[in-house]
Design an enzyme around this catalytic site. Sequence first.
Site, PDB file in Angstrom:
ATOM      1  N   ASP A 175      -7.364   5.908  -3.472  1.00  0.00           N
ATOM      2  CA  ASP A 175      -6.559   4.777  -2.998  1.00  0.00           C
ATOM      3  C   ASP A 175      -6.193   3.866  -4.171  1.00  0.00           C
ATOM      4  OD1 ASP A 175      -5.362   2.700  -1.698  1.00  0.00           O
ATOM      5  OD2 ASP A 175      -6.956   2.378  -0.240  1.00  0.00           O
ATOM      6  N   CYS A 210       0.795  -1.230   0.000  1.00  0.00           N
ATOM      7  CA  CYS A 210       0.000   0.000   0.000  1.00  0.00           C
ATOM      8  C   CYS A 210       0.824   1.274   0.000  1.00  0.00           C
ATOM      9  CB  CYS A 210      -0.987  -0.002   1.166  1.00  0.00           C
ATOM     10  SG  CYS A 210      -0.232   0.090   2.821  1.00  0.00           S
ATOM     11  N   HIS A 258      -2.807   1.323   6.896  1.00  0.00           N
ATOM     12  CA  HIS A 258      -3.051   1.328   5.463  1.00  0.00           C
ATOM     13  C   HIS A 258      -2.785   2.740   4.958  1.00  0.00           C
ATOM     14  CE1 HIS A 258      -4.435   0.386   1.545  1.00  0.00           C
ATOM     15  NE2 HIS A 258      -5.521   1.119   1.621  1.00  0.00           N
TER      16      HIS A 258
END
Length: 723
Positions: A369, A286, A344
């Site tokens: 994202d 991530c 995250h």
Amino acid sequence: MSLNRPTDYSSVFRSVDLHSSTNNNEHHTSEISVTELIVRRGQAFKLTLKLTQPFNLGFDQLIMTVGTGNDPSEDLGTKSRFGVPGRSLHSASAKAVWKAEVQRTSSPETGVLVLIISPPADAPIGEYTLSASLKDKEKILANFSVLFNPWSSDDWVFLPKEEERREYVLNEQGIIYRGSGDYISPMSWDFGQFEEGMVKICMKMLDRNIKNWLNPSDDVSARCNPIYVSRVVSAMVNSSDDGGVVMGNWGNDYSGGLPPTHWSGSYAILKQWYNSYYRSVRYGQCWVFAGVMCSVMRLLGIPCRVVTNFQSAHDTNKNLTIDNYFNYNGAMERESTDSIWNFHVWVEGWMRRPDLAKDGKYDGWQVVDPTPQERSEGLFCCGPASVTAIRNGEIDLKYDIPFVFAEVNADSVSWLVRSDGSRTKIFSDTKTVGQFISTKAVGSYKRMDITDTYKYREGTVEERKVFAYALDKIVNGSTMLRDAAGSRDRVLGPESSMSTVPPPDPSQPQLLIRFEEVSKPENGKDVNMKMILSSDSSATRTFSVNISVQAMKYTGQPEGNIQTEVTEQKLLPRKDLIVPIKVPFSVYHKYMIQRRTMSISAVITDLQNKDNVYLATDRVVLINPPLSITVSKESKVNQELTAEMVFMNPIDETLMDCTMSLSGSGLMIGEEITNLPNLQPNCRFRVTVVLVPYKSGERSLLVNFSCSSFRDIKSSCIVNIKP
């Protein structure tokens, strides 16, 4: 840049000077290039056109045309025709109308025209061609690039404060936060958005997105909209759909590439993707996806920052509840598809959202994202999701707000799985998910906590109202059922076998459990913790204590059982019981080479009443041994700079397969990887390198060390380079 190529022009056009250095400086693009024209929409730029004959402003008509894409169209806003002197040549249905004015410094009688070209603030970004026609003679004059303009109040990405524009558009260095809420670890990241070739790389990303393949004309036209562009970039950063830049890998086998922890910046990744003819770079997780996306967004002109959410929920069944299952040894079971990640990382892009409200209610920071987790409109992308809408529980608004809302708001429910497979709910937690939401502060290297922008303070009436409001929208919009009341109860006492959680019985003795560090948990040393039990009981209580230590992925999934210990303990009245927990390095080492997080779980059974079962968990993030960097105090552009790296082997084993990589935009081009000799126990290496900076300003030197026992130990140093 001056084009003086008489053979390329008809007898009418002699040359064109794009004044690239001056224009780029005024458009805040001189860090990208001073030879190639790169302008921002909504802001005029100058060019000088020299003709081979006089130009009569009263009779002659110079027609100029700009276009982007393979099939430019006025109706789609990808083409504009405008006259010199100023004259409307566009159709009534034309979008993105450009204009030109003749400057007084022109000398028409000698054929010299100084023109001010004004691209509209809604022009599609991209690579443009400029052509001109005069007396039936038409020639291509130049190629140039157009970017978003956060300095223009007419642009949807306008950011009012100059210090924020410098941080979120112009700053090539940043920090990405990792670890856990109790162990927040800053990692320097080199965005390098103004490195050589970045315009071509980012434009190629846009051209290779799947929507461009399906309908190239509409795709290029839609690049006027930062909402659309951010979704395209989100999808193109990952490789899950359309051969994007980075391939994700959350396993243990990184053959054919480099582990995600290797990377310290975006440019090496983007350059490798471009130079390999668009083969996805292996591998990322991530923070790598987010770092790369932030670089691309800043290059394109969309203000962008990297954001880390600690204790981040991944709610696969979309019911705002994360279920965690533990066995009687205290080990976490793998059966749940839900998970709570240690952290995250995503990005926020700054833009207006007139598609959500005309009054600007949802303008500002938007979550985007690029990590491929869930599909959005058929593609692995996420956002832009208005942070304001997330805070207010407006989960029916575009894009992907339910998923992001759950990441920062979901309730966590822990279950105990008995040997016969039956499950007992131990407790519900409304506060675990969504903690210490962090980003780098403007103008400094401090951490800025932005949790309050995502949700009301945990435990307040407002926070619970928003949760109930969002849950109601989910329930009324689907057939999913959920015990909302039960999931919001905070349970401190023992659990019964009921399917919902009753409040603690004040007549029954309660048990309080907490974990404390004996010393900082350092990778390479034994981990020493203690668990402290206390009770309000007036009688001695005897417990069976099962303590399990597991290696964990940062995504919250167990990766190996390190050790399990079962003891019987007596808790004396009004006394604390301290249970020491020691995890030797020799025991955990083989499980933790590729990761830094271990979970300590305790299942405690009251032997006087075995229906009273308690569960407590803690996550420990190991701190890597130090890697130091020192540099010569001062340096100038094109003047040698010396840097020294020192690392001490902290363990009683020889470190083999040692490598060190260095990177840093403005200090060195790309990434350099050096193989080092084996390092004996309690010995150190010193590596000296000589760099020649090619950009001035505050720069970051990033160093990454790997070996057989430690993976990707990182360090960085800020260097001020004088012009």
